[in-house]
Design an enzyme around this catalytic site. Structure first.
Site, PDB file in Angstrom:
ATOM      1  N   GLY A 185       0.789  -1.217   0.000  1.00 62.07           N
ATOM      2  CA  GLY A 185       0.000   0.000   0.000  1.00 62.07           C
ATOM      3  C   GLY A 185       0.823   1.270   0.000  1.00 62.07           C
ATOM      4  CB  SER A 186       3.034   2.729  -1.434  1.00 58.34           C
ATOM      5  OG  SER A 186       2.970   1.734  -2.439  1.00 58.34           O
TER       6      SER A 186
END
Length: 228
Positions: A185-186
């Site tokens: 997640g980024s």
């Protein structure tokens, strides 16, 4: 095909899953519990394999275009003051990656690496306005033939705890090649010249090394010549 950054995690997860399945088969006598443990273990393995997938993509290199460095959704298109390298206004395009997206980072343009720096930081949710300057991140600047210097920034999210960046100063890189990885997640920010033409819209889904994010702006006199 799986990314090299996931090889150890995939192997470790496979061993754990195999251990859970074997242990439950021999030591858990309650059928529904045994099947539940085995299914949960297999789902975990599938999720890990899905996260570290690295699909092969043939990039049509184009000096007149900036391609998406990652898969995801465009969450920001705005003019900002860039304070780390340029110290001037730039056009920012930000792409958010959910855990189900491919998390490989690819070079958005061909050129020479002018700047590559890692910054430790917080782990705010990736869509937070301050994540670009306060989260763990890496900043990379590529000198391109047509756009001049462009910057992209890998930003860790609330779940991410490790950014991998392959860019080294002085290195010549090719558009679409593997530039690194962000785990779990980024977000990636692109900081582009103000005079470029952004070709994506907010909430548009983009594909790394495929979707054109920005192009060389056609000047009005050139447009006039083309229509004459």
């Amino acid at each position: 095909m799986f990314h090299r950054e996931g090889q150890k995690i995939i192997l470790f997860t496979f061993l754990i899953v195999a251990g859970i399945i074997l242990a439950s088969q021999f030591y858990v006598n309650i059928a529904w519990l045994r099947w539940g443990l085995q299914i949960a273990a297999i789902i975990l393995l599938i999720l890990i394999l899905q996260f570290f997938r690295n699909p092969t993509r043939k990039t049509i290199k184009n000096f007149d275009e900036i391609l998406a460095p990652v898969d995801g959704k465009v969450v920001v298109i705005e003019e900002v003051e860039e304070t780390e390298f340029f110290h001037e206004k730039r056009r920012q395009v930000s792409i958010f990656m959910s855990p189900i997206n491919v998390h490989v980072t690819r070079y958005p343009a061909s050129g020479t690496i002018q700047y590559s720096k890692y910054h430790p930081g917080k782990y705010l949710v990736a869509w937070h306005p301050k994540s670009s300057t306060e989260n763990e991140r890496t900043t990379v600047v590529i000198r391109t033939p047509k756009f001049g210097d462009i910057l992209y920034r890998q930003i860790a999210g609330a779940m991410a705890r490790r950014i991998v960046n392959y860019a080294e100063e002085g290195e010549n890189v090719q558009q679409g090649d593997d530039a690194g990885f962000i785990k779990f997640g980024s977000r990636v920010d692109l900081l582009l010249p103000l005079d470029c033409a952004v070709t994506v819209k907010l909430n548009q889904k983009v594909t790394g090394a495929k979707t054109c994010i920005a192009a060389i702006a056609v000047k009005k006199d050139e447009e006039q010549e083309a229509t004459d």
